[in-house]
Design an enzyme around this catalytic site. Structure first.
Site, mmCIF file in Angstrom:
data_model
loop_
_atom_site.group_PDB
_atom_site.id
_atom_site.type_symbol
_atom_site.label_atom_id
_atom_site.label_comp_id
_atom_site.label_asym_id
_atom_site.label_seq_id
_atom_site.Cartn_x
_atom_site.Cartn_y
_atom_site.Cartn_z
ATOM 1 N N GLN A 11 0.830 -1.198 0.000
ATOM 2 C CA GLN A 11 0.000 0.000 0.000
ATOM 3 C C GLN A 11 0.871 1.257 0.000
ATOM 4 O O GLN A 11 1.902 1.310 0.660
ATOM 5 C CB GLN A 11 -0.906 -0.013 1.229
ATOM 6 N N SER A 94 4.454 -6.232 2.839
ATOM 7 C CA SER A 94 3.142 -6.208 3.468
ATOM 8 C C SER A 94 2.094 -6.839 2.557
ATOM 9 O O SER A 94 2.168 -8.029 2.244
ATOM 10 C CB SER A 94 2.772 -4.759 3.839
ATOM 11 N N LEU A 95 1.139 -6.055 2.097
ATOM 12 C CA LEU A 95 0.109 -6.498 1.163
ATOM 13 C C LEU A 95 0.693 -7.243 -0.041
ATOM 14 O O LEU A 95 0.084 -8.175 -0.570
ATOM 15 C CB LEU A 95 -0.652 -5.256 0.691
ATOM 16 N N ARG A 119 -9.336 -7.822 4.076
ATOM 17 C CA ARG A 119 -8.235 -7.341 4.912
ATOM 18 C C ARG A 119 -8.284 -5.821 5.047
ATOM 19 O O ARG A 119 -8.142 -5.270 6.143
ATOM 20 C CB ARG A 119 -6.914 -7.787 4.288
ATOM 21 N N HIS A 205 0.286 -2.689 10.994
ATOM 22 C CA HIS A 205 1.429 -3.472 11.495
ATOM 23 C C HIS A 205 1.840 -3.118 12.917
ATOM 24 O O HIS A 205 3.015 -2.981 13.227
ATOM 25 C CB HIS A 205 2.619 -3.348 10.536
ATOM 26 N N GLN A 254 1.438 -11.162 9.957
ATOM 27 C CA GLN A 254 1.916 -9.875 9.438
ATOM 28 C C GLN A 254 0.901 -8.760 9.641
ATOM 29 O O GLN A 254 1.255 -7.582 9.570
ATOM 30 C CB GLN A 254 2.283 -9.970 7.949
#
Length: 309
Positions: A11, A94-95, A119, A205, A254
């Site tokens: 993101q 991440s994503l 999510r 996170h 995560q």
């Protein structure tokens, strides 16, 4: 073993117009965006190609948009060169780990899109707007940044944690708005080069994402997933993942765990990776790759001209 790793952005790399030229030039991209629209039940492709920007920036839209764009680029890359280098590793920031799992044959695109849509919704619901924040701390070590985050949490009584360990001297913190603000003050006192608030809608996170983790865990546990065809480096552990069970566990952890990107890239380099190919919107990971391991060759692929090159 191939000396190439495919890395997929997270993101923040989104922009209005992404994918439009790709879909015009390549049928493989059009198929991906059509599948995304059909899977989600609305015109994700329209948001990517035309906006409006404020809707594209909503976390629940941004996350599937980046996955769709990344997979579209990947499919076009494979079509341009029927025998591109099989990567030694795949990884995502991440994503981006969802895109990496699609690339590794572990997760179907439609399932990845449904998961990241959920999510994004769960992450946004976890913390009311305005109650959480993130900031980039530049020029301090991981140890110093962790220390000031702990102190800021103690001073304010709110959560403040390391969220993204992006590169040496580039660390993102996340937590309660007051605590993050206090950490930025402490960073300036400690001699940080800069402390920059990030324009995000939630504090990703960190422990404040625990409700999102709880909401997503059953969905991640139930989705069909195969063992990856290519080793995946999970960003939460900076460790190699070889099974579907390990991949599921990493995706769950995560959500409220730190992204250990600097260590992930360093691990791949230590295993013989010499080139990073960033697949998807933006060039953030290419820039970080150079900072993490100066010997790495990097290339970002997102547009038709990148594929032609």
């Amino acid at each position: 073993m191939s000396g190439v790793a495919y890395v997929f952005p997270g993101q923040g790399s989104q922009r209005v117009g992404m994918g439009r030229a790709l879909a015009s030039a390549f049928p493989e991209a059009r198929v991906v965006f059509e599948e995304a629209d059909d899977t989600l039940g609305f015109s994700l492709s329209g948001l990517c190609f035309e906006g409006p920007e404020d809707e594209l920036q909503l976390t629940a839209n941004t996350q599937p948009a980046i996955v769709a764009m990344s997979v579209a680029v990947l499919r076009c890359y494979g079509a341009q060169d029927p025998s591109p280098d099989t990567p030694a590793f795949v990884a995502g920031h991440s994503l981006g780990e969802y895109s990496a799992l699609v690339a590794a044959g572990a997760l179907e695109l439609a399932d990845a899109l449904r998961l990241v849509r959920a999510r994004g919704q769960a992450m946004q619901r976890a913390v009311p707007v305005g109650e959480g924040a993130m900031a980039a701390i530049l020029g301090l070590s991981e140890e110093d940044t962790a220390e000031l985050a702990t102190r800021a949490a103690s001073d304010t009584g709110g959560v403040c944690q390391l969220a993204n360990l992006n590169a040496p001297g580039q660390i993102v913190i996340a937590g309660a708005t007051e605590a993050v603000g206090r950490a930025m003050e402490l960073a300036a006192e400690r001699g940080a080069r800069r402390a920059i608030p990030l324009p995000v809608s939630a504090p990703f996170h960190c422990a404040l994402m625990a409700p999102a983790r709880a909401a997503m865990e059953p969905l991640i546990r139930d989705v069909p997933m195969a063992d990856p065809d290519v080793p995946l480096v999970s960003n939460v552990d900076a460790a190699e993942v070889a099974t579907a069970a390990e991949a599921r566990d990493a995706l769950v952890r995560q959500i409220d765990g730190a992204v250990r990107w600097s260590e992930s890239v360093a691990l791949m380099a230590s295993r013989g990776v010499e080139r990073l190919v960033e697949i998807g919107p933006g060039k953030v990971l290419s820039g970080l790759g150079r900072r993490i391991e100066r010997s790495l060759k990097v290339r970002a692929i997102a547009e038709p001209e990148d594929l032609a090159a």
